[in-house]
Design a protein around this motif. Structure first.
Motif, mmCIF file in Angstrom:
data_model
loop_
_atom_site.group_PDB
_atom_site.id
_atom_site.type_symbol
_atom_site.label_atom_id
_atom_site.label_comp_id
_atom_site.label_asym_id
_atom_site.label_seq_id
_atom_site.Cartn_x
_atom_site.Cartn_y
_atom_site.Cartn_z
ATOM 1 N N THR A 1 9.602 -16.906 81.440
ATOM 2 C CA THR A 1 10.959 -17.352 81.141
ATOM 3 C C THR A 1 11.430 -16.609 79.886
ATOM 4 N N LYS A 2 12.742 -16.646 79.656
ATOM 5 C CA LYS A 2 13.279 -15.884 78.526
ATOM 6 C C LYS A 2 12.700 -16.389 77.196
ATOM 7 N N ASP A 3 12.511 -17.685 77.073
ATOM 8 C CA ASP A 3 11.949 -18.184 75.798
ATOM 9 C C ASP A 3 10.499 -17.721 75.620
ATOM 10 N N GLU A 4 9.766 -17.643 76.712
ATOM 11 C CA GLU A 4 8.397 -17.110 76.615
ATOM 12 C C GLU A 4 8.415 -15.637 76.195
ATOM 13 N N ILE A 5 9.380 -14.893 76.730
ATOM 14 C CA ILE A 5 9.495 -13.462 76.389
ATOM 15 C C ILE A 5 9.810 -13.301 74.904
ATOM 16 N N VAL A 6 10.710 -14.142 74.403
ATOM 17 C CA VAL A 6 11.028 -14.124 72.965
ATOM 18 C C VAL A 6 9.754 -14.386 72.155
ATOM 19 N N LYS A 7 9.000 -15.401 72.566
ATOM 20 C CA LYS A 7 7.767 -15.752 71.825
ATOM 21 C C LYS A 7 6.739 -14.626 71.865
ATOM 22 N N ILE A 8 6.551 -14.018 73.039
ATOM 23 C CA ILE A 8 5.613 -12.885 73.156
ATOM 24 C C ILE A 8 6.066 -11.752 72.240
ATOM 25 N N GLY A 9 7.362 -11.479 72.258
ATOM 26 C CA GLY A 9 7.912 -10.406 71.426
ATOM 27 C C GLY A 9 7.636 -10.651 69.947
ATOM 28 N N ILE A 10 7.847 -11.885 69.506
ATOM 29 C CA ILE A 10 7.627 -12.215 68.095
ATOM 30 C C ILE A 10 6.135 -12.120 67.749
ATOM 31 N N GLU A 11 5.298 -12.610 68.653
ATOM 32 C CA GLU A 11 3.841 -12.551 68.437
ATOM 33 C C GLU A 11 3.361 -11.102 68.303
ATOM 34 N N LEU A 12 3.932 -10.211 69.136
ATOM 35 C CA LEU A 12 3.517 -8.801 69.113
ATOM 36 C C LEU A 12 4.306 -7.977 68.088
ATOM 37 N N LYS A 13 5.122 -8.655 67.294
ATOM 38 C CA LYS A 13 5.950 -7.977 66.279
ATOM 39 C C LYS A 13 6.862 -6.905 66.888
ATOM 40 N N ALA A 14 7.383 -7.185 68.065
ATOM 41 C CA ALA A 14 8.344 -6.271 68.702
ATOM 42 C C ALA A 14 9.643 -6.276 67.897
ATOM 43 N N PRO A 15 10.263 -5.118 67.705
ATOM 44 C CA PRO A 15 11.477 -5.035 66.870
ATOM 45 C C PRO A 15 12.721 -5.542 67.608
ATOM 46 N N LEU A 16 12.803 -6.860 67.772
ATOM 47 C CA LEU A 16 13.865 -7.458 68.598
ATOM 48 C C LEU A 16 15.264 -7.212 68.036
ATOM 49 N N LYS A 17 15.348 -6.943 66.743
ATOM 50 C CA LYS A 17 16.683 -6.704 66.175
ATOM 51 C C LYS A 17 17.227 -5.331 66.586
ATOM 52 N N LYS A 18 16.363 -4.480 67.136
ATOM 53 C CA LYS A 18 16.813 -3.165 67.615
ATOM 54 C C LYS A 18 17.102 -3.166 69.116
ATOM 55 N N THR A 19 17.460 -4.298 69.651
ATOM 56 C CA THR A 19 17.716 -4.377 71.099
ATOM 57 C C THR A 19 19.144 -4.810 71.386
#
Lengths: 223, 223
Positions: free
Chosen positions: B169-187
């Motif tokens: 789900t989208k909230d799970e994707i957000v959590k995975i991204g944060i856990e892996l330190k994905a640069p979400l602000k560059k999306t």
């Protein structure tokens, strides 16, 4: 009664011309799709495509530039630094004219267009025998692609790939073409030249051998 | 030891960013592929693609113009005459932003490139849940496409599509991204705007709901 619409992939070569004649004989209205992928002989192929479109009175035609395949590279058809291999009809090696996964790219475009214009069939003049080295010219590839279409398009969409000459030899294709009065003189097969066919490349060699075996004269001039 | 190479399809959105982080965490060297298919938000997406390429230190990147999909038409993403549908997250109808068979076109290009550069995997951030209306975002479509790759590429080629977030789900994707330190602000996810995300289109609505459910703040600004 309104006829169903079929897209035919028309390179401008012998095989696609005969495939068009077969689709017409099966009572479809035709829509022609031509791909420019940066090949050396694009100018002549496009001329033949337009001549064939006129001959077959197509309902729609579309030319799509896929020269990104040239950018991706890896083939003598698209990379002028790699020489065209001279004919060796006995080899089973994948020839240097191979564009990786080309037919999948072409079919994906055809399916997108088919879904928009409501075509039921996509005819492609692939031939296993003379392209045994190309993995994406074999029947099991097209069967697998039909599954991709089934799963990847709207539920109400029914689009199928048809490969009517896939198991024919080149001489059989010549004979079918002549029987169906296909305009073979408006076709181009040479991989190398744009004015007079070279007669030497793989594609010319296959074509000439086909006409010879069929006992027919190829109506186009050779160098 | 030399790492295997994986292509990641990077639109520049949240899902492709998180997918890149997952591919990196699985110890692949990365090559990024971006498609410009004439969408309204191309400028911003390309900017994010370049930022993400830098962040993930990619070995190769390729931008391919597939604006022929716009020419083929049939979608509000590519046809400015069709208005973008406002969010209706409850519907199961196929939204007007559907580009027919888009993922097959994209994957075919990715496979051609993979064969040339020797990549073993193609990662795509498709998500079944939030794109249930798109037939070519479902797992069985990708499974069928893996069969097409198997049959349509050289025998020695082993390329597989990976869809690591397809059941999230989208909230799970957000959590995975944060856990892996994905640069979400560059999306960028907005379908409609190039400067400040609209917050109203399907894609913004899904993203915002995902961050809210995850209890996290979306780092990009909204109108």
């Amino acid at each position: 009664m309104k006829k169903d619409l079929a897209i035919v992939l028309v390179s401008g070569g012998l095989d696609s011309c005969v495939t068009s004649a077969i689709a017409e004989s099966q009572n479809y209205d035709l829509a022609f799709l031509h791909l420019n992928y940066g090949q050396r002989t694009e100018k002549k192929e496009l001329e033949c495509f337009n001549d064939l479109s006129e001959h077959f009175k197509v309902k729609a035609k579309l030319v799509v530039d896929v020269s990104h395949l040239a950018k991706i590279g890896g083939s003598s058809l698209t990379d002028s630094a790699i020489p065209v291999t001279e004919a060796n009809l006995e080899t089973t090696e994948i020839p240097s004219s191979y564009v990786p996964f080309r037919n999948a790219n072409i079919l994906a475009i055809a399916v997108s267009w088919a879904e928009v214009i409501g075509a039921k069939k996509i005819f492609i003049g692939a031939v296993e025998e003379d392209s045994s080295g190309y993995p994406d010219c074999r029947e099991n590839f097209f069967q697998a692609f039909n599954q991709v279409i089934e799963t990847g398009t709207k539920p109400e969409t029914k689009i199928q790939i048809e490969t009517p000459i896939i198991h024919n030899t080149k001489d059989e294709i010549v004979k079918i073409g002549i029987e169906l009065k296909a305009p073979l003189k408006k076709t181009w097969s040479c991989y190398s030249e744009n004015e007079i066919a070279c007669g030497k490349c793989d594609s010319c060699a296959l074509r000439l051998r086909g006409f010879a075996k069929a006992g027919e004269k190829d109506p186009i001039p050779y160098a």
